[in-house]
Design a protein around this motif. Structure first.
Motif, PDB file in Angstrom:
ATOM      1  N   LYS A   1     -23.279 -28.835 -28.317  1.00 30.94           N
ATOM      2  CA  LYS A   1     -23.263 -28.078 -29.568  1.00 30.94           C
ATOM      3  C   LYS A   1     -23.469 -28.990 -30.776  1.00 30.94           C
ATOM      4  O   LYS A   1     -24.181 -28.614 -31.727  1.00 30.94           O
ATOM      5  N   PHE A   2     -22.857 -30.173 -30.755  1.00 24.92           N
ATOM      6  CA  PHE A   2     -23.033 -31.087 -31.886  1.00 24.92           C
ATOM      7  C   PHE A   2     -24.501 -31.495 -32.010  1.00 24.92           C
ATOM      8  O   PHE A   2     -25.041 -31.556 -33.117  1.00 24.92           O
ATOM      9  N   ARG A   3     -25.138 -31.747 -30.882  1.00 25.89           N
ATOM     10  CA  ARG A   3     -26.561 -32.088 -30.905  1.00 25.89           C
ATOM     11  C   ARG A   3     -27.410 -30.923 -31.424  1.00 25.89           C
ATOM     12  O   ARG A   3     -28.267 -31.104 -32.304  1.00 25.89           O
ATOM     13  N   ASP A   4     -27.164 -29.733 -30.892  1.00 21.61           N
ATOM     14  CA  ASP A   4     -28.049 -28.600 -31.187  1.00 21.61           C
ATOM     15  C   ASP A   4     -27.765 -27.930 -32.527  1.00 21.61           C
ATOM     16  O   ASP A   4     -28.683 -27.432 -33.180  1.00 21.61           O
ATOM     17  N   ILE A   5     -26.494 -27.907 -32.963  1.00 20.47           N
ATOM     18  CA  ILE A   5     -26.142 -27.222 -34.206  1.00 20.47           C
ATOM     19  C   ILE A   5     -26.174 -28.162 -35.404  1.00 20.47           C
ATOM     20  O   ILE A   5     -26.581 -27.773 -36.498  1.00 20.47           O
ATOM     21  N   ILE A   6     -25.777 -29.410 -35.207  1.00 21.82           N
ATOM     22  CA  ILE A   6     -25.656 -30.338 -36.332  1.00 21.82           C
ATOM     23  C   ILE A   6     -26.820 -31.329 -36.385  1.00 21.82           C
ATOM     24  O   ILE A   6     -27.510 -31.434 -37.409  1.00 21.82           O
ATOM     25  N   LEU A   7     -27.056 -32.075 -35.319  1.00 26.35           N
ATOM     26  CA  LEU A   7     -28.031 -33.167 -35.389  1.00 26.35           C
ATOM     27  C   LEU A   7     -29.478 -32.685 -35.413  1.00 26.35           C
ATOM     28  O   LEU A   7     -30.265 -33.070 -36.303  1.00 26.35           O
TER      29      LEU A   7
ATOM     30  N   GLY B   1     -19.685 -29.912 -49.405  1.00 28.32           N
ATOM     31  CA  GLY B   1     -20.660 -28.835 -49.547  1.00 28.32           C
ATOM     32  C   GLY B   1     -21.745 -28.830 -48.493  1.00 28.32           C
ATOM     33  O   GLY B   1     -22.401 -27.819 -48.275  1.00 28.32           O
ATOM     34  N   THR B   2     -21.979 -29.973 -47.833  1.00 28.45           N
ATOM     35  CA  THR B   2     -22.895 -30.071 -46.706  1.00 28.45           C
ATOM     36  C   THR B   2     -22.126 -30.703 -45.554  1.00 28.45           C
ATOM     37  O   THR B   2     -21.102 -31.347 -45.765  1.00 28.45           O
ATOM     38  N   PHE B   3     -22.624 -30.542 -44.331  1.00 31.80           N
ATOM     39  CA  PHE B   3     -21.837 -31.046 -43.196  1.00 31.80           C
ATOM     40  C   PHE B   3     -21.543 -32.526 -43.351  1.00 31.80           C
ATOM     41  O   PHE B   3     -20.400 -32.963 -43.222  1.00 31.80           O
TER      42      PHE B   3
ATOM     43  N   LEU C   1     -17.758 -25.691 -34.658  1.00 37.75           N
ATOM     44  CA  LEU C   1     -19.191 -25.871 -34.935  1.00 37.75           C
ATOM     45  C   LEU C   1     -19.932 -24.539 -35.027  1.00 37.75           C
ATOM     46  O   LEU C   1     -21.010 -24.467 -35.631  1.00 37.75           O
ATOM     47  N   GLU C   2     -19.349 -23.494 -34.442  1.00 36.49           N
ATOM     48  CA  GLU C   2     -19.997 -22.173 -34.514  1.00 36.49           C
ATOM     49  C   GLU C   2     -20.124 -21.698 -35.963  1.00 36.49           C
ATOM     50  O   GLU C   2     -21.038 -20.936 -36.292  1.00 36.49           O
ATOM     51  N   TYR C   3     -19.206 -22.129 -36.825  1.00 35.77           N
ATOM     52  CA  TYR C   3     -19.327 -21.774 -38.243  1.00 35.77           C
ATOM     53  C   TYR C   3     -20.672 -22.208 -38.805  1.00 35.77           C
ATOM     54  O   TYR C   3     -21.225 -21.562 -39.707  1.00 35.77           O
ATOM     55  N   TRP C   4     -21.202 -23.323 -38.301  1.00 35.11           N
ATOM     56  CA  TRP C   4     -22.391 -23.950 -38.894  1.00 35.11           C
ATOM     57  C   TRP C   4     -23.702 -23.388 -38.381  1.00 35.11           C
ATOM     58  O   TRP C   4     -24.775 -23.795 -38.842  1.00 35.11           O
TER      59      TRP C   4
END
Length: 428
Positions: free
Chosen positions: A91-97, A249-251, A312-315
């Motif tokens: 999830k960190f890879r796909d949602i954030i990075l 304000g940003t991740f 991470l689902e929030y993002w």
């Protein structure tokens, strides 16, 4: 004194601090609210010093955690693979990075912010073969020896009891006044063989200094700092332990600057629920650890992986980030109005997003505001080398009406602090 607080006073080490500022026995918390054993409700504008960006006991995270525990999911695993850990990394890879075009290896250095900073300093020295680290005035990076060596607070540094070597402190953006470019000072040290400063292994920076006084570096200054690091082959470490995970304000706090740090330190709210977790993001070409070269018994906190994954689902929805920025604008407008309405406090707004505060030139004023806030059932902290800033750290998803409720309490506390310091216009 309350019997339970008396027990704390009698039994707990004198090093305790927050219980002195907030003398109550707390029993329950939800969202932006905390209750003590007397049933008194407090508005939380502290958020666990940035460890509770999503508030207390988020329903979705709580349910995921309960389901995992009742199914006998793995709790402790060192760095072995577990479904909870793999799910978090995916999830960190796909949602954030990936959406940000970032390519980092994910390291789990141990459960705290100091752990991730220590690992960042170690990899920088390992990969460059150099020893010195450049840090900045008023920076705070942790309480273990390596992290403390790059921390500016003199009281905390003295606690080490030994010399803190192999670090050099440079002036943060506008530390010496906006008319001077502190990076020119830094460059001169690098260029002049007589400066006494060797080419360092790394520079470590908070884009917004939390404990140091809510000092926010300008985006152009941050970009220029990265350029200097690239020119001299210096690794650029961003400590996003407090300013990251949406707080500004940003991740990532550095996103508006458009930079690419070599190493990023995350902890506090990366666990989502207040459970200990830390992450060190490392550029793939720098990830040259030998197996077990940096380890720790509790670097695989699976309960935190569960809540972190749900957080991470929030993002996934861009509206979440937009809502943080909207709340940040409301906070900026409120604080600027306070500075203008109450010139007697000699205040200046500082910070970004939902990591803001007012620095007062009046000795003890900000501490008084925080003290009055607690009397009005609000948890509010101070920051800065002399506690000269009262800072606002509500949950990122705090309802707007609760945010406005907090603003009203703070304004009342400002008025009361002015009266107490005999600075209000009504007392003159």
């Amino acid at each position: 004194m309350n019997e339970k607080l008396k027990l704390v006073e009698d039994v707990e080490s004198s090093v305790r601090s927050y219980v002195r500022s907030f003398p109550a026995v707390f029993t329950k918390a939800k969202g932006h609210e905390i209750w003590d054993e007397e049933g008194m409700r407090y508005l939380d504008f502290f958020s666990g010093a940035g460890a509770l960006n999503y508030g207390h006991n988020d329903e979705n995270m709580k349910q995921k955690l309960l389901d995992y525990i009742t199914s006998d999911g793995i709790t402790h695993s060192l760095d072995m693979a577990t479904d909870a850990k793999v799910d978090f990394m995916e999830k960190f890879r796909d949602i954030i990075l990936k959406p940000r075009g970032m390519n980092y290896r994910i390291m789990f250095p141990g459960p705290t912010g100091a752990n991730t900073v220590e690992s960042a300093l170690k990899i920088a020295r390992k990969m460059t073969g150099r020893t010195d680290i450049i840090s900045f005035t008023n920076g705070f990076h942790g309480m273990t020896i390596g992290a403390l060596s790059v921390t500016g607070n003199s009281m905390k540094r003295r606690g080490a009891g030994i010399p803190l070597n192999h670090t050099v402190t440079m002036p943060y953006d506008q530390f010496t006044g906006s008319e001077q470019d502190s990076l020119k000072y830094f460059e001169r040290f690098l260029e002049d063989n007589g400066s006494g400063v060797a080419i360092p292994a790394a520079v470590i920076l908070e884009t917004v200094q939390g404990e140091g006084g809510i000092n926010a570096a300008r985006m152009g200054w941050i970009r220029k700092l990265q350029e200097i690091c690239r020119e001299w082959g210096i690794l650029f470490i961003i400590d996003d332990v407090q300013a990251g995970v949406g707080r500004t304000g940003t991740f990532f706090s550095f996103e508006p600057a458009g930079i690419e740090p070599d190493v990023v330190c995350l902890s506090k709210s990366i666990g989502g629920y207040g459970l200990p977790l830390a992450v060190t993001l490392i550029k793939p070409e720098l990830d040259q650890w030998k197996p077990g070269e940096h380890n720790g018994t509790f670097r695989g906190n699976n309960l935190a992986f569960i809540t972190a994954s749900e957080a991470l689902e929030y993002w996934r929805d861009p509206a979440f980030e937009e809502s943080i920025q909207e709340r940040g604008k409301r906070m900026t407008a409120f604080l600027e109005r306070m500075v203008e309405t109450y010139p007697e406090m000699k205040g200046r707004r500082k910070g970004r997003g939902l990591m803001q505060g007012i620095a007062s030139e009046v000795d003890g004023f900000s501490e008084s505001v925080a003290e009055y806030a607690f009397k009005h059932q609000m948890i509010l902290e101070t920051a800065g080398g002399n506690d000269e800033v009262f800072k606002l750290f509500p949950p990122l998803n705090i309802p707007l009406e609760a945010l406005d409720e907090g603003f009203a309490i703070i304004e009342k506390c400002i008025e009361e602090a002015l009266e107490a310091h005999q600075l209000s216009s009504s007392s003159s």
